[in-house]
Motif scaffolding. Structure first.
Motif, PDB file in Angstrom:
ATOM      1  N   ALA A 240       0.808  -1.193   0.091  1.00 21.13           N
ATOM      2  CA  ALA A 240       0.028   0.076   0.026  1.00 21.13           C
ATOM      3  C   ALA A 240       0.956   1.233   0.201  1.00 21.13           C
ATOM      4  N   LYS A 241       0.457   2.338  -0.497  1.00 19.36           N
ATOM      5  CA  LYS A 241       1.245   3.763  -0.708  1.00 19.36           C
ATOM      6  C   LYS A 241       1.044   4.196   0.692  1.00 19.36           C
ATOM      7  N   PRO A 242       2.075   5.054   1.031  1.00 17.17           N
ATOM      8  CA  PRO A 242       2.115   5.754   2.335  1.00 17.17           C
ATOM      9  C   PRO A 242       0.753   6.476   2.645  1.00 17.17           C
ATOM     10  N   LYS A 243       0.514   6.743   3.886  1.00 21.14           N
ATOM     11  CA  LYS A 243      -0.669   7.363   4.276  1.00 21.14           C
ATOM     12  C   LYS A 243      -0.468   8.998   4.563  1.00 21.14           C
ATOM     13  N   ASN A 244      -1.530   9.691   4.747  1.00 23.93           N
ATOM     14  CA  ASN A 244      -1.238  11.043   4.950  1.00 23.93           C
ATOM     15  C   ASN A 244      -0.871  11.305   6.398  1.00 23.93           C
ATOM     16  N   ILE A 245       0.267  10.982   6.748  1.00 21.84           N
ATOM     17  CA  ILE A 245       1.042  10.803   8.150  1.00 21.84           C
ATOM     18  C   ILE A 245       2.256  11.668   7.950  1.00 21.84           C
ATOM     19  N   VAL A 246       2.593  12.437   8.856  1.00 24.98           N
ATOM     20  CA  VAL A 246       3.755  13.148   9.150  1.00 24.98           C
ATOM     21  C   VAL A 246       4.420  12.586  10.482  1.00 24.98           C
ATOM     22  N   VAL A 247       5.579  11.899  10.387  1.00 21.73           N
ATOM     23  CA  VAL A 247       6.041  11.472  11.654  1.00 21.73           C
ATOM     24  C   VAL A 247       7.131  12.546  12.090  1.00 21.73           C
ATOM     25  N   ILE A 248       7.415  12.998  13.202  1.00 19.06           N
ATOM     26  CA  ILE A 248       8.259  14.014  13.724  1.00 19.06           C
ATOM     27  C   ILE A 248       9.059  13.303  14.966  1.00 19.06           C
ATOM     28  N   PRO A 249      10.275  12.800  14.506  1.00 12.83           N
ATOM     29  CA  PRO A 249      11.131  12.453  15.747  1.00 12.83           C
ATOM     30  C   PRO A 249      11.972  13.712  16.154  1.00 12.83           C
ATOM     31  N   TYR A 250      12.070  14.039  17.322  1.00 16.11           N
ATOM     32  CA  TYR A 250      12.888  15.169  17.581  1.00 16.11           C
ATOM     33  C   TYR A 250      13.271  15.212  18.795  1.00 16.11           C
ATOM     34  N   SER A 251      14.289  16.172  19.201  1.00 15.89           N
ATOM     35  CA  SER A 251      14.943  16.191  20.381  1.00 15.89           C
ATOM     36  C   SER A 251      14.947  17.683  20.700  1.00 15.89           C
ATOM     37  N   THR A 252      14.669  18.058  21.900  1.00 14.95           N
ATOM     38  CA  THR A 252      14.903  19.450  22.253  1.00 14.95           C
ATOM     39  C   THR A 252      15.597  19.697  23.798  1.00 14.95           C
ATOM     40  N   MET A 253      16.315  20.842  23.748  1.00 18.34           N
ATOM     41  CA  MET A 253      17.138  21.013  25.102  1.00 18.34           C
ATOM     42  C   MET A 253      16.650  22.123  25.898  1.00 18.34           C
ATOM     43  N   HIS A 254      16.308  23.441  25.321  1.00 24.79           N
ATOM     44  CA  HIS A 254      15.908  24.613  25.822  1.00 24.79           C
ATOM     45  C   HIS A 254      14.632  24.715  25.452  1.00 24.79           C
ATOM     46  N   GLY A 255      13.939  23.940  24.666  1.00 24.07           N
ATOM     47  CA  GLY A 255      12.487  24.561  24.219  1.00 24.07           C
ATOM     48  C   GLY A 255      12.254  24.994  22.933  1.00 24.07           C
ATOM     49  N   ALA A 295       4.141   6.061   7.216  1.00 25.82           N
ATOM     50  CA  ALA A 295       4.343   7.671   7.212  1.00 25.82           C
ATOM     51  C   ALA A 295       4.740   7.993   5.553  1.00 25.82           C
ATOM     52  N   ALA A 296       4.030   9.324   5.050  1.00 24.39           N
ATOM     53  CA  ALA A 296       4.215   9.715   3.968  1.00 24.39           C
ATOM     54  C   ALA A 296       5.634  10.728   3.940  1.00 24.39           C
ATOM     55  N   THR A 297       5.540  11.311   5.072  1.00 25.32           N
ATOM     56  CA  THR A 297       6.445  12.300   5.474  1.00 25.32           C
ATOM     57  C   THR A 297       7.282  12.273   6.930  1.00 25.32           C
ATOM     58  N   ILE A 298       8.782  12.388   6.793  1.00 25.11           N
ATOM     59  CA  ILE A 298       9.307  12.584   7.991  1.00 25.11           C
ATOM     60  C   ILE A 298       9.951  13.983   8.075  1.00 25.11           C
ATOM     61  N   VAL A 299       9.807  14.488   9.228  1.00 24.84           N
ATOM     62  CA  VAL A 299      10.394  15.878   9.444  1.00 24.84           C
ATOM     63  C   VAL A 299      11.111  15.462  10.901  1.00 24.84           C
ATOM     64  N   ILE A 300      12.420  15.667  10.707  1.00 34.79           N
ATOM     65  CA  ILE A 300      13.563  15.536  11.541  1.00 34.79           C
ATOM     66  C   ILE A 300      13.817  16.788  12.333  1.00 34.79           C
ATOM     67  N   GLY A 301      13.440  16.676  13.719  1.00 41.23           N
ATOM     68  CA  GLY A 301      13.736  18.114  14.538  1.00 41.23           C
ATOM     69  C   GLY A 301      14.999  17.900  15.588  1.00 41.23           C
ATOM     70  N   THR A 302      15.911  18.833  15.499  1.00 42.60           N
ATOM     71  CA  THR A 302      16.962  18.809  16.297  1.00 42.60           C
ATOM     72  C   THR A 302      17.692  20.055  16.757  1.00 42.60           C
ATOM     73  N   ILE A 382       4.281  20.580   2.493  1.00 47.89           N
ATOM     74  CA  ILE A 382       4.043  19.229   2.832  1.00 47.89           C
ATOM     75  C   ILE A 382       2.538  18.739   2.329  1.00 47.89           C
ATOM     76  N   VAL A 383       1.602  19.896   2.666  1.00 48.15           N
ATOM     77  CA  VAL A 383       0.453  19.426   2.092  1.00 48.15           C
ATOM     78  C   VAL A 383       0.280  19.430   0.631  1.00 48.15           C
ATOM     79  N   LYS A 384       0.864  20.328  -0.023  1.00 46.88           N
ATOM     80  CA  LYS A 384       0.861  20.169  -1.482  1.00 46.88           C
ATOM     81  C   LYS A 384       1.414  18.916  -1.942  1.00 46.88           C
ATOM     82  N   LYS A 385       2.506  18.269  -1.429  1.00 47.99           N
ATOM     83  CA  LYS A 385       3.189  16.972  -1.848  1.00 47.99           C
ATOM     84  C   LYS A 385       2.191  15.818  -1.537  1.00 47.99           C
ATOM     85  N   HIS A 386       1.403  16.239  -0.371  1.00 47.77           N
ATOM     86  CA  HIS A 386       0.586  14.785  -0.042  1.00 47.77           C
ATOM     87  C   HIS A 386      -0.673  14.935  -1.046  1.00 47.77           C
ATOM     88  N   GLU A 387      -1.075  15.978  -1.544  1.00 46.62           N
ATOM     89  CA  GLU A 387      -2.176  16.135  -2.533  1.00 46.62           C
ATOM     90  C   GLU A 387      -1.694  15.793  -3.833  1.00 46.62           C
TER      91      GLU A 387
END
Length: 392
Positions: A240-255, A295-302, A382-387
């Motif tokens: 199956a093709k990816p779904k309309n989902i964005v996964v955001i793995p991230y870490s934060t130190m000071h917010g 997930a269709a999209t991954i956004v990595i936060g660092t 991201i929305v444009k790419k998913h559409e």
């Protein structure tokens, strides 16, 4: 654990490892696991299909204490949670032979020091008659090692799949009765172990699709007396093709990164996108792996640590690259103060992913009005790419 009868002359033995919580010093096991072995008794010969992890060897040997003879040990896979007790079984049944693929023979000799004269190697499609019980061997390389095979018990229509289609799930039940729970455990297992080999799994699903299967008997988790349940799940995860989902793995130190993630999530959700954020300081890495399946999209936060990405983000990025999900798009968001090379560092770590990279958003310090506008633009892209991909 006592033997459980699947069909006359076919029983499930092995061990349930209720308390195990980590596999290969890497994979979380929130529900424990099991190591399934199977006895197939023909009129003339008896075969033991796989063994158990050496940590539970006493359980297997207790189950075998009244079994007078074993003629063959079928080794589907050389990894020690299945093969580790073969030497003990050979010590008890000195005439027994180990049946495996040619590659598995080499691995088992190296890993377990089994003498060469104890092996019989079989080719793809070869059969073995136990006397009214015919075993057909099906080579299945790279699911998930290069030496793997399945066994199909022709008369009883049972497919023994070793790791394939299995689940790390400790249970006292023979069959997968709680399909919701089993689905989650099997999806976690697929995400962590099988997903990197998706192209090979496609070939194996094709290879077994014409078999007349009543029961699927994997080497971890419950047996499936409704094979369609697990086969349908795998077909969804693999094809199956990816779904309309964005996964955001991230870490934060000071917010700063946390604020960016929260803002981006709010904007995307308002636009109809499902968002799954994972704070890596508290994330079960298996949950992240499961989310990547769809997930269709991954956004990595660092944040920036010594000019680079946060070590937890580096680990998560390495994991995503190794698991090779069907993801179509990737972006990076992050914060720095006096300088950062995190963006370039992470970009170089996703070479396995066949993705389109959406322009990252890296900001200086805590997010300001212009930074939120940049995140708005990222969300719109991201929305444009998913559409355009037909998933939104």
């Amino acid at each position: 654990m006592k033997a459980m009868t699947i069909k006359p002359g076919v029983s499930k033995i092995g061990a349930v490892h209720w308390e195990r919580r980590l596999f290969d010093s890497l994979i979380p096991l929130p529900d424990g696991t099991s190591y399934n072995a199977y006895l197939v008794e023909g009129k003339d010969k008896i075969a033991l299909l796989d063994t158990v992890d050496p940590m539970t060897s006493e359980i297997l040997m207790e189950q075998l204490k009244d079994v007078e003879k074993i003629d063959y040990i079928i080794a589907h896979h050389a990894e020690q949670d299945h093969s580790g007790c073969i030497p003990l079984v050979l010590e008890k049944y000195k005439e027994a032979k180990v049946i495996c693929t040619p590659k598995a023979k080499t691995y088992l000799m190296d890993l377990l020091l089994i003498p060469e004269d104890k092996f019989i190697t079989v080719e793809d499609g070869e059969t073995l008659d136990l006397g009214g019980k015919t075993l057909k061997f099906i080579h299945a390389p790279w699911v998930h090692w290069p030496e793997t095979m399945f066994t199909y018990l022709v008369e009883d229509k049972i497919l023994f799949t070793c790791d394939f289609l299995g689940s790390h799930l400790a249970t006292s039940e023979l069959y997968a009765t709680d399909e919701c729970k089993v689905y989650e455990a099997a999806k976690r297992y697929y995400a962590e172990i099988m997903m990197p080999f998706r192209n090979f799994i496609e070939k194996d699903l094709e290879k077994i699709k014409d078999l007349d299967i009543d029961i699927i008997a994997p080497s971890h988790g419950p047996v499936y007396n409704n094979p369609k349940f697990i086969l349908d799940a795998y077909n969804e995860w693999v094809y199956a093709k990816p779904k309309n989902i964005v996964v955001i793995p991230y870490s934060t130190m000071h917010g700063s990164v946390k604020k960016m993630v929260e803002y981006l999530q709010t904007v995307l959700v308002a636009k109809g996108v499902i968002v799954k954020p994972f704070d890596l300081s508290v994330t079960d890495i298996g949950e992240l792996a499961m989310a990547l399946v769809d997930a269709a999209t991954i956004v990595i936060g660092t944040p920036t640590v010594l000019t680079g990405a946060h070590p937890m983000v580096v680990y998560a990025t390495y994991l995503a690259n190794a698991l090779k999900p069907k993801t179509k798009f990737v972006s990076i968001i992050g914060s720095y103060n006096w300088g950062s090379r995190a963006q370039d560092q992470l970009s170089q770590m996703i070479t396995n992913l066949k993705v389109e990279v959406i322009s990252p958003v890296f900001i200086k310090g805590f997010p300001k009005e212009e930074d939120f506008k940049a995140l708005d633009k990222l969300a719109e892209e991201i929305v444009k790419k998913h559409e355009e991909a037909g998933i939104l």
